[in-house]
Design an enzyme around this catalytic site. Structure first.
Site, PDB file in Angstrom:
ATOM      1  N   CYS A 273       5.422   4.462  12.192  1.00  0.00           N
ATOM      2  CA  CYS A 273       4.548   4.716  11.043  1.00  0.00           C
ATOM      3  C   CYS A 273       3.997   6.135  10.973  1.00  0.00           C
ATOM      4  O   CYS A 273       3.954   6.737   9.902  1.00  0.00           O
ATOM      5  CB  CYS A 273       3.401   3.701  11.002  1.00  0.00           C
ATOM      6  N   HIS A 330      -2.258   1.752  12.221  1.00  0.00           N
ATOM      7  CA  HIS A 330      -1.160   1.970  11.275  1.00  0.00           C
ATOM      8  C   HIS A 330      -1.491   3.232  10.480  1.00  0.00           C
ATOM      9  O   HIS A 330      -2.648   3.490  10.163  1.00  0.00           O
ATOM     10  CB  HIS A 330      -0.991   0.760  10.353  1.00  0.00           C
ATOM     11  N   ASP A 353       2.496   4.131   1.285  1.00  0.00           N
ATOM     12  CA  ASP A 353       2.910   3.873   2.662  1.00  0.00           C
ATOM     13  C   ASP A 353       4.429   3.869   2.753  1.00  0.00           C
ATOM     14  O   ASP A 353       5.083   2.944   2.269  1.00  0.00           O
ATOM     15  CB  ASP A 353       2.340   2.520   3.111  1.00  0.00           C
TER      16      ASP A 353
END
Length: 681
Positions: A273, A330, A353
């Protein structure tokens, strides 16, 4: 043809335009300008040409972008000369040089024009002259542009800064990892534009896609899909398990190397991530969209869209549910823009994202969703607001399945998800906590109202502390990777009588995404705790057990469970620890002077009780290493021994920069450091 200018050449005046458009860091090879703002070109006339008089000359400029320029799509625009440029649309004005041999033309682009590479053509009564090419970007300095940002210090940080910090670890041990965004490095802007040209929407309808590039909402959504390779030939392949035939995600220290590899040979292995987010930030800033990298600690991954994370266990304390999970952290990005599609109250930061988690409209992308919509629980506002809302706001409930098939709730939390949401502060290397931008304070009336507004089914009622056994986990002071240490569970009994229970204490390796690995410690016992008393139950964690099972994130999850079957009472405490890493000492030898070789001495002490194999250092820095990482291999390093290396580099530009360092080996990865470097003339 007497009214036609006889042009010898066109000077795009790159240096002056770059300075006024904040694009000088891209270099002076070509003209790069920001939309909604005038730029000047100089037409050099052939000697003996008649004096330029606007009223006597037929003078039309044509700008075109994309493979199929069309007026209807705003990818082709024709405009003549005015007395002055007009703010709201493409326009031009011209003045004569007193010498008579040059014409100064000022061209203003529309603040709503599609970004991309444009050709510029002069049409004089059908006689066309190519004046060259320019690249048009979003403009955070222009009040009419959708990405306008009022604060100059924020523009410097979110558009122009080439270094940053990405926060990782756990909410109790937050660590800022340096990252080299490098959006102005040679060739990177071309690669960012290539990402747009490789996206499936361009391939299926180039005209519509190029026209859509006027809108930062559209471009950000395309980038969210293209930074991962799941549905296309996007930049990064995600992996959380297997890293053969690629680079471990923890080894990257900058975006440039990843983007160049992608441009040369397609999807790059591997990303997680923080890598996806950092690359998305580089591309956004390169295209002119203000962008920041954001880390959410205790980040929920809600697979069934019920805004709740349900953890199911059997009577022995074993996890039996799959699907929902909570990541230790995250990382995603926020981009700054107006939202005319939602209303002005949803302008500002928008979350997107690029890590592939769930599909949106059939592809792996997420956002952009307005932070205001997330904070207020406005989950009907596009894009993907419910998923992002759950990441920072989901309630957690732990349930035990009894032998009769019934489920009993034994713990839960409305506060464990969405903690210490972090980004780098503007103008400094401090951590800026932005949790308040995403949500109201935990437990506040507003936060519960927002959750209940967002929640479409019955809320599990919060309960006060019930009588029974309760657990806290206490950690050791010094938990460096390679050492043995002790953690403990403290059991307290607030009942009126002594309680006897089964006690289980697990230690498991865990990935930062919450995926559990192998056991590295276990203790169980029948425990008796007197009324009002407490009991300390230790668990020793030894390197010879945890060393072979932990991931390069160095995370261990501790779970302590009490089972009192007499009154069907279960209690659980959980804590994730991140093991300390050794420091890298970075020392520059001598003065740092532009275009002169300088040495950096790098030292790390091996903290493990066993040798490290395949040790290497990689260094990289904007204006220091010519846009490419430099690697020094040093082979094996024994336990307690120093891993030493010297790396030479030759700075190419004067001023402040940052040298980023990564250490890698077979058993110790993802060790990073950085040092500020001031390059003198």
């Amino acid at each position: 043809m007497s009214n036609v200018l006889d042009i010898e050449c066109c000077d795009l005046d790159i240096k002056s335009n770059s300075s006024s458009h904040h694009t000088e860091l891209y270099g002076e090879e070509r003209l790069i300008v920001r939309r909604g703002q005038p730029f000047k070109i100089i037409l050099q006339l052939k000697s003996g040409s008649k004096e330029f008089k606007p009223s006597e000359i037929s003078f039309t400029l044509i700008v075109e972008t994309g493979p199929l320029p069309r007026k209807e799509s705003d990818t082709k625009v024709c405009f003549g000369l005015s007395d002055s440029t007009v703010d709201a649309e493409w326009s031009a004005s011209a003045t004569n040089d007193p010498s008579g041999n040059r014409v100064f033309v000022s061209i203003s682009s529309s603040a709503n024009a599609p970004i991309g590479v444009y050709s510029l053509t002069l049409d004089q009564d059908g006689q066309k002259t190519s004046l060259g090419q320019f690249t048009l970007l979003f403009n955070a300095w222009c009040s009419r542009d959708a990405v306008y940002m009022r604060s100059e210090t924020k523009r410097q940080e979110y558009v122009l800064a080439q270094h940053g910090l990405v926060y990782r670890g756990t909410y109790k041990r937050i660590k800022g990892t340096p990252w080299n965004f490098g959006q102005f490095e040679s060739g990177i802007l071309d690669i960012c534009l290539k990402i747009l040209d490789m996206n499936p929407k361009f391939v299926s309808d180039a005209d519509k896609d190029c026209s859509g590039r006027r809108n930062p909402i559209y471009v950000t959504r395309v980038l969210s899909a293209m930074i991962n390779s799941n549905d296309d030939s996007g930049v990064l392949v995600g992996s959380w398990d297997e890293f053969s035939n690629g680079v471990h995600p923890g080894m990257w220290i900058g975006s440039g190397d990843i983007l160049r590899q992608w441009a040369e040979s397609g999807p790059v292995c591997y990303g997680q991530c923080w890598v996806f987010a950092a690359v998305a930030c580089t591309v956004s800033r390169a295209l002119g969209i203000p962008c920041r990298v954001v880390t959410n600690f205790g980040s929920a991954h809600d697979t069934d869209a019920n805004l709740m994370i349900e953890n199911l266990y059997d009577e022995e304390g074993n996890r039996i549910s799959e699907g929902d999970s909570i990541w230790n952290f995250h990382v995603w990005v926020d981009s700054w823009m107006a939202r005319p599609d939602l209303g002005s109250e949803f302008n500002g930061w928008q979350t997107s994202d690029p890590t592939p988690q769930e599909t949106s409209e059939g592809i792996f992308c997420c956002g952009p969703a307005s932070l205001s919509a997330i904070k207020e629980g406005e989950l009907t506002k596009k894009y993907d607001a419910p998923f992002i809302f759950a990441e920072v706001n989901a309630d957690v409930v732990d349930l035990v399945r009894l032998s009769n098939g019934k489920f009993v709730k034994f713990s839960g939390s409305t506060k464990s998800v969405g903690r210490f949401i972090s980004t780098k502060a503007v103008g400094s290397d401090e951590r800026h906590d932005i949790t308040h931008q995403y949500k109201y304070p935990e437990g506040s009336k507003e936060e519960r109202q927002v959750y209940e507004k967002a929640q479409h089914h019955n809320k599990l009622q919060q309960r006060g502390e019930e009588p029974g056994l309760h657990i806290k986990i206490k950690l050791a002071d010094n938990m460096i990777v390679g050492s043995d240490f002790e953690v403990a569970a403290i059991l307290t009994n607030n009942c009126m009588e002594t309680r006897t229970c089964s006690f289980l204490f697990f230690a498991r390796a865990v990935g930062y995404n919450g995926k559990q690995g192998d056991s590295c410690g276990f203790f169980s016992d029948k425990v008796e705790v007197p009324s009002g008393g407490e009991k300390r139950l230790p668990l020793r964690l030894e390197y010879n057990r945890y060393g072979s099972v932990i991931t390069p994130d160095r995370l261990i999850q501790l779970s302590a469970i009490t089972i009192d079957k007499q009154i069907t009472h279960y209690h659980k405490a959980e804590k994730t620890i991140v093991l300390d890493e050794p420091d890298i000492e970075v020392e520059l030898v001598g003065e740092v002077t532009v275009n002169q070789s300088v040495a950096a001495e790098l030292t790390l002490v091996n903290p493990l009780p066993e040798p490290l194999q395949d040790c290497s250092y990689t260094v990289e820095g904007v204006g220091l290493t010519d846009g490419k990482p430099i690697t020094a291999k040093i082979g094996a390093v024994g336990p307690g021994q120093e891993a030493k290396a010297g790396v030479e580099f030759s700075p190419s530009s004067v001023g402040s920069s940052m040298l980023l360092v990564n250490f890698d080996s077979d058993k110790l990865k993802n060790i990073k450091s950085s040092i500020n470097v001031v390059v003198k003339k």
